[in-house]
Enzyme design. Structure first.
Site, mmCIF file in Angstrom:
data_model
loop_
_atom_site.group_PDB
_atom_site.id
_atom_site.type_symbol
_atom_site.label_atom_id
_atom_site.label_comp_id
_atom_site.label_asym_id
_atom_site.label_seq_id
_atom_site.Cartn_x
_atom_site.Cartn_y
_atom_site.Cartn_z
ATOM 1 N N ASN A 20 10.476 7.837 4.070
ATOM 2 C CA ASN A 20 9.381 8.651 3.570
ATOM 3 C C ASN A 20 8.608 9.227 4.729
ATOM 4 O O ASN A 20 8.450 8.596 5.770
ATOM 5 C CB ASN A 20 8.453 7.836 2.654
ATOM 6 C CG ASN A 20 7.418 7.048 3.417
ATOM 7 O OD1 ASN A 20 6.418 7.601 3.878
ATOM 8 N ND2 ASN A 20 7.644 5.754 3.594
ATOM 9 N N LYS A 64 -3.650 2.961 -1.836
ATOM 10 C CA LYS A 64 -3.074 3.644 -0.680
ATOM 11 C C LYS A 64 -4.088 3.746 0.462
ATOM 12 O O LYS A 64 -5.298 3.705 0.247
ATOM 13 C CB LYS A 64 -2.638 5.057 -1.088
ATOM 14 C CG LYS A 64 -1.898 5.795 0.038
ATOM 15 C CD LYS A 64 -1.141 7.011 -0.418
ATOM 16 C CE LYS A 64 -0.464 7.669 0.773
ATOM 17 N NZ LYS A 64 0.644 6.867 1.318
ATOM 18 N N ILE A 120 5.349 10.691 4.040
ATOM 19 C CA ILE A 120 4.230 11.102 3.189
ATOM 20 C C ILE A 120 3.073 11.596 4.061
ATOM 21 O O ILE A 120 2.484 12.629 3.793
ATOM 22 C CB ILE A 120 3.768 9.928 2.294
ATOM 23 C CG1 ILE A 120 4.966 9.321 1.530
ATOM 24 C CG2 ILE A 120 2.682 10.374 1.343
ATOM 25 C CD1 ILE A 120 5.625 10.211 0.541
ATOM 26 N N GLY A 121 2.775 10.828 5.116
ATOM 27 C CA GLY A 121 1.756 11.297 6.055
ATOM 28 C C GLY A 121 0.328 11.024 5.627
ATOM 29 O O GLY A 121 -0.599 11.770 5.977
ATOM 30 N N LEU A 122 0.151 9.943 4.884
ATOM 31 C CA LEU A 122 -1.193 9.483 4.509
ATOM 32 C C LEU A 122 -2.100 10.547 3.878
ATOM 33 O O LEU A 122 -3.276 10.671 4.253
ATOM 34 C CB LEU A 122 -1.921 8.874 5.719
ATOM 35 C CG LEU A 122 -1.267 7.657 6.391
ATOM 36 C CD1 LEU A 122 -2.185 7.119 7.475
ATOM 37 C CD2 LEU A 122 -0.928 6.573 5.399
ATOM 38 N N SER A 169 0.825 -1.218 0.000
ATOM 39 C CA SER A 169 0.000 0.000 0.000
ATOM 40 C C SER A 169 0.857 1.265 0.000
ATOM 41 O O SER A 169 1.850 1.355 0.725
ATOM 42 C CB SER A 169 -0.900 0.009 1.238
ATOM 43 O OG SER A 169 -1.652 1.208 1.287
ATOM 44 N N LYS A 180 -2.134 -5.038 9.297
ATOM 45 C CA LYS A 180 -0.764 -4.700 8.889
ATOM 46 C C LYS A 180 0.014 -4.180 10.091
ATOM 47 O O LYS A 180 -0.317 -3.143 10.659
ATOM 48 C CB LYS A 180 -0.800 -3.643 7.785
ATOM 49 C CG LYS A 180 0.588 -3.286 7.272
ATOM 50 C CD LYS A 180 0.520 -2.518 5.969
ATOM 51 C CE LYS A 180 1.898 -2.162 5.460
ATOM 52 N NZ LYS A 180 1.849 -1.461 4.178
ATOM 53 N N CYS A 209 -0.277 4.002 12.248
ATOM 54 C CA CYS A 209 -0.235 5.445 12.003
ATOM 55 C C CYS A 209 0.325 6.142 13.252
ATOM 56 O O CYS A 209 0.151 5.669 14.371
ATOM 57 C CB CYS A 209 -1.624 6.015 11.795
ATOM 58 S SG CYS A 209 -2.789 4.868 11.130
#
Ligand SMILES: Cc1cc2nc3c(=O)[nH]c(=O)nc-3n(C[C@H](O)[C@H](O)[C@H](O)COP(=O)(O)OP(=O)(O)OC[C@H]3O[C@@H](n4cnc5c(N)ncnc54)[C@H](O)[C@@H]3O)c2cc1C
Ligand SMILES: Cc1cc2nc3c(=O)[nH]c(=O)nc-3n(C[C@H](O)[C@H](O)[C@H](O)COP(=O)(O)OP(=O)(O)OC[C@H]3O[C@@H](n4cnc5c(N)ncnc54)[C@H](O)[C@@H]3O)c2cc1C
Ligand SMILES: Cc1cc2nc3c(=O)[nH]c(=O)nc-3n(C[C@H](O)[C@H](O)[C@H](O)COP(=O)(O)O)c2cc1C
Ligand SMILES: Cc1cc2nc3c(=O)[nH]c(=O)nc-3n(C[C@H](O)[C@H](O)[C@H](O)COP(=O)(O)O)c2cc1C
Ligand code: FES
Ligand code: FES
Lengths: 338, 285, 338, 285
Positions: free
Chosen positions: C81, C57, C83-85, C29, C202, C167
């Site tokens: 990374n 994603k 990215i921060g969702l 993902s 996950k 997260c």
């Protein structure tokens, strides 16, 4: 050599507890055997060790054979080792190795490993007695209390102790001492009660949150924290697809782990107010700056020393040049990332 | 004594069957004894650790290594071009006991398997040099027997890397007999180098061998059965090559562990595999 | 292409709960946007996606902007990374993305992220309703109970759900859901109550011992476990020595972490009896074999797909060749390292 | 449409001051529009991710990239030798809006800073090609002004990579005026390329620029003050280059984030930096 001599105008010296280092670069325990390397390639190393302080390999109470081979395998950007702390045990260490360690023209940071919190106190006490017996204590040291550092300045300014609290198979079951704040505190406290000098707690990165462990080490009386030890990893034999290493799993080190080591160093520096010895993937001078900016006042070279045993000295010279070029002192770099 | 690793410069690379000879000029190099090795890593390298290679040839500061590309490190060295910089650490390790071997050159069998032939040209060179210091040799003391085993004719191309050492030996009055065998019979006889050894051993009383561990073990079986002296250059995965990491240990005959980089890479058959028989029967098992 | 076509004599198909995959290679993902890549370089990808199942994603309840740039930095053997969702939120996802996902000729494993255990249940329920509304359920599906899988075979055989429980900044404070067995169980249980199909938990590798988390996920009702998400790391700007990434820390992925991912996969395979989706540093076919030998029946390509979006399909072809050459079936490889 | 990344072969490497031009033959290459880029990675690479480079030249499947060695990835490409294999993914990204630019060639100023000059030879080539489809150009419509800024004379060597594109343009009846400035005055005038732009802008109404972010921002200041159209080819660290990772975002004028690899790399000044002024004063700020 391409590296210019250390620029005398740049002060690289660092105070690590009672020990003064000429510069911040040392070796990581278990990755540099000064006497072996001197014998193998350059006897001059004993007169001019390429480290500001020398850290020998972990010693345990009893002799250990270590793990079965193979013990080493390269992985992307690093390597796994499953050496398994082979060593001659503390008694033989004191008889055979300690004298030549004390004859080095550098401070020494001894490194011990225990299989229960209590063993660290035993090891610290045994080493302290040996050092006292070696006649390195101050003239007034007879009958001195172990916890009074003043009277023992003469050896505590030259010998420190690092506690490797990330061994496998320890007292508390399958979780190692270094992942449990209670055991960490007990191990450090036990050693502190017996050891008047520099006491470094070496933390494991195999943990969800390292901050409680760092706090526990500080509470136990550590005078500095070193991090990181290796990350537990696994590699398979390419053909059989069975674990490749004799010890099944191994510890990952090298540049691959540098971002993880930096993050942990950064977190610990925000948590405890102790000097840090940063390590994990240090290869070039930029890595030294990074570690210091994250909070390490001393930086240790581990696996990269396998490529080049002279690396710490080279990095110290390069650090001086970098600082001079930027017009920085060590203090300008320290904790800069925070 | 060096003030750091040495920075060598690639002087040439030549293919020999599936292997290649890498020539490197290394300013500051101290002369190596045969059986010693060096740790090599291109200055611009994609692998993390240097790799260990036996000295294959040496003339002052000009070194030669015979390398078989098996993985990332050896393949990277195989892409070297003239002028490339290579870090060199060495010579290191305990090589062959020249004192013992030189006196018995005529009763010596050299056994090489695959890239395990690498250390022997330098050994032959040293035996030849050693004889120059002796006033005269008895008949047969200048006959050296070399048995080489390969997988196939392609790999056997590596044997050509012997040519110059062999010629120099002949020029110095040595007689070098090189017998070659391949596992698939695509060049020379078909079989294992130990088949050759079993046939040829009689009349010899010391064997030096380098090759796959299984080959070495089989050579030792033959030698030990007839009480013959044997020496092996062994391999292990290494990190430091200089005794720091304790990573390169192998289990010796007595069950103890020894570092290949410091206690070896050359071990006696007795140390590595077990005691030899007391009576030499001249026969093989 | 140098890779020969898949050898028809080798059966690569895998059953992942109610979903059948043609081969074990999928994407991780957040590392492969099929529609973007198709638009950018090869429209044919939509007809022939290079994965056995497509994992979009992470989607969250609300739209998210993601972290400030820079978001990417390369490190030794990998990358960080932060990215921060970033995502459009579940409602826009359902309206805009779900229809085209369902039109792909591959099963889809949706991926959701929550900021408290309860959000996973809300997300699962919302997506289930959307799928039911999409008319993909069986004819008798009206009024069916969410927990009865039988009547919904028709979409559960094509759509799965992966819970990204690693997260940052979640309900329970600074420790993420995936490092707490209680929260893990609650999050998975909440989703299980609403989701009749394949449910994948996950896991994060930023943990001392992953086994209690895997057990908690199993107890919560996960039908499979995927691992690993990225390792928290830090990189500094070379000049300023300040954190380089906009989000300060980032997640490490790529070959550097493969030994760590393999070890975690191995440990989880010894702990729970669920199918595993292995990921972390998969680049070449040897990595696929390693992951499977450690216990993964499905293998996901993450960051290596940035070099080559077609990589999963290439690896599937190479896997077939390897199996044929060794005379192995997939079953011979699975758990071989144990 | 390709069935995977393309495998190119290095056809040559030529130094231009501190930069180099890498020529790669890429079978299966689809023609790129000027301003598009490709992701390159040597087949044997020590870095993890491919690197993004603007198309500098293109003739069928023969590509040229102008590269400034700044780190491991670019240095590795700089060690390429003829025949080396290089993975190529592309062309990708939104290039320059040729339709708009071609019609205004005579009123166009091209501004390049450092290696930011890379995309412009291909743009010039395309402008020239586009004019071939028009029956006739009004006077001055074939005059292109190119302003190049460099750190010093060594870096300015990169400007020579323009020569062939400039000559081809002249051969096609275009007049190309190239002005060069260096920050240290070691070649051409001393100053910043924006100094040149401020002097030369009047009479032009569209600017395309590529270079350091600060240079682009300064160019935009000048353009916006006089209400001039501007287009920028921007940079960001990339992982995938094809829209998968959302790693290459930059903040736009309205505060939103856009991916340089998909929404860019060419952005209008308004999008990237902010609205332009309404009245063209012909003066600069
Ligand atoms: C003292 C000494 C002398 C030597 N002399 C020579 C010489 O003269 N010429 C020569 O060609 N070689 C020589 N070697 C061997 C040489 O060092 C190795 O071939 C080399 O290190 C291989 O490196 P590589 O990167 O090519 O392969 P790698 O990929 O590092 O693999 C090297 C070997 O490591 C093992 N290995 C590593 N990882 C795995 C894994 N995951 N699964 C299974 N196996 C694994 C295998 O045995 C493999 O063949 C010598 C070795 C020693 C110790
Ligand atoms: C669309 C596009 C087109 C491009 N076109 C060209 C071109 O035509 N020619 C050309 O030469 N270049 C071009 N570039 C730039 C080129 O991609 C980069 O120079 C290249 O990626 C650098 O890779 P490297 O490995 O050499 O350097 P790296 O070591 O990867 O560093 C690259 C850059 O990343 C940043 N960076 C990474 N890590 C850190 C850190 N820890 N601290 C500080 N900064 C860091 C810095 O900005 C550094 O300059 C283009 C970029 C884009 C996005
Ligand atoms: C081969 C090897 C042996 C090690 N032995 C020890 C040891 O005996 N005691 C110890 O505290 N750490 C030991 N370590 C860990 C290192 O001291 C260091 O913490 C770790 O390798 C991370 O640094 P690096 O990435 O620079 O190698 C060892 C590491 C390696 C690679
Ligand atoms: C740029 C990037 C973005 C990611 N985004 C997500 C995400 O949105 N959701 C998620 O569950 N994992 C995400 N991941 C983690 C990957 O799915 C995968 O677990 C991790 O990258 C390890 O695999 P790799 O080493 O092959 O990359 C992301 C990873 C990367 C590198
Ligand atoms: S390789 Fe390190 S001790 Fe031998
Ligand atoms: S580089 Fe991945 S989205 Fe742009």
């Amino acid at each position: 050599m391409v590296v210019p001599p250390v620029d005398a105008s740049v002060d690289l010296s660092v105070q690590l507890g009672p020990i003064r280092l000429a510069h911040p670069l040392i070796n990581a325990s278990g990755t540099f055997d000064l006497f072996e390397v001197a014998d193998a390639v350059d006897g001059g190393l004993l007169r001019e060790p390429p480290v500001a302080a020398y850290v020998p390999k972990t010693v345990t109470l009893e002799p250990r054979r270590g793990n079965e081979p193979p013990r080493i395998v390269e992985t992307a950007g690093g390597m796994l080792n499953s050496i398994g702390l082979p060593n001659k045990g503390v008694e033989a260490f004191i008889a055979e190795d300690l004298p030549r360690l004390l004859s080095l023209p550098r401070p020494v940071i001894l490194n011990v490993g225990g299989f229960s919190p209590a063993e660290y106190g035993l090891l610290a006490a045994r080493l302290r007695r040996a050092l006292e017996a070696a006649g390195l204590g101050s003239p007034s040291a007879s009958g001195s209390s172990a916890t009074s550092t003043g009277v023992q300045a003469s050896w505590t300014s030259r010998v420190g102790l690092e506690l490797n609290i990330s061994c496998p198979n320890v007292h508390s079951g399958c979780i190692s001492i270094g992942t449990d704040p209670v055991e960490t505190r007990a191990a450090v406290k036990g050693a502190r009660d017996e050891w008047p000098g520099l006491l470094v707690a070496k933390l494991t990165p195999n943990i969800g949150d390292i901050r409680p462990i760092a706090l526990a080490a500080a509470e136990g009386g550590a005078s500095a924290i070193s991090l990181v030890n290796t990350f537990k990893g696994l590699a398979l034999d390419r053909v059989s697809l069975r674990p490749y290493l004799g010890g099944v799993t191994g510890g990952l080190s090298g540049p691959a782990i540098k971002p993880l080591a930096l993050r942990l160093c950064y977190e610990v520096a925000e948590t405890v107010d102790l000097p840090l010895i940063g390590m994990g993937g240090v290869v070039e001078v930029q890595d030294v700056l990074d570690m210091m900016a994250c909070g390490a006042s001393v930086v240790a070279v581990g696996a990269a020393g396998f490529r080049d045993p002279w690396l710490p000295a080279t990095l110290a010279r390069q650090l001086a040049v970098r600082l001079r070029d930027r017009g920085w002192t060590l203090a300008d770099v320290l904790r800069r990332a925070h | 004594m060096s003030d750091g690793r040495l920075l060598g410069r690639v002087a040439g690379l030549e293919a020999f069957g599936s292997m290649f000879v890498l020539r490197i000029d290394v300013p500051g190099w101290r002369p190596a004894a045969p059986g010693q090795f060096a740790l090599l890593q291109p200055q611009t390298s994609a692998v993390f650790l240097p790799r260990a290679f036996s000295l294959h040839g040496q003339s002052g500061e000009s070194l030669a290594f015979l390398i078989s590309p098996v993985g990332a490190g050896t393949e990277e060295l195989g892409r070297s071009v003239e002028g490339d910089s290579v870090w060199v650490l060495g010579p290191v390790g305990r090589g062959f006991d020249l004192g013992r071997l030189a006196a018995r050159a005529g009763r010596l069998v050299i056994v090489g398997g695959g890239v395990g032939i690498a250390p022997f040209p330098l050994l032959i060179q040293a035996l030849v040099d050693a004889s120059a210091h002796r006033s005269a040799d008895a008949p047969g003391e200048r006959d050296i027997l070399v048995l080489l085993g390969f997988r196939d004719s392609v790999q056997a191309g590596g044997a050509d890397s012997f040519t110059s050492a062999a010629e120099a030996a002949r020029a110095a009055g040595f007689s070098l007999r090189v017998e070659l065998i391949t596992e698939d019979g695509s060049l020379g006889r078909c079989g294992l180098v130990t088949d050759l050894l079993a046939e040829e051993l009689s009349g010899h009383d010391v064997v030096v061998a380098c090759g796959a561990h299984a080959m070495c073990a089989a050579v030792w079986e033959i030698c030990s059965a007839c009480g013959c002296d044997s020496w092996f250059s062994l391999e292990a995965g290494m990190a430091c090559g200089v005794g720091s990491c304790q990573g390169c240990v192998i289990a010796l005959a007595d069950g103890s562990l020894a570092r290949v980089c410091r206690e070896g890479p050359v071990f006696s058959g007795e140390t590595a595999f077990g005691p030899r028989a007391h009576v030499c029967t001249g026969q093989t098992v």
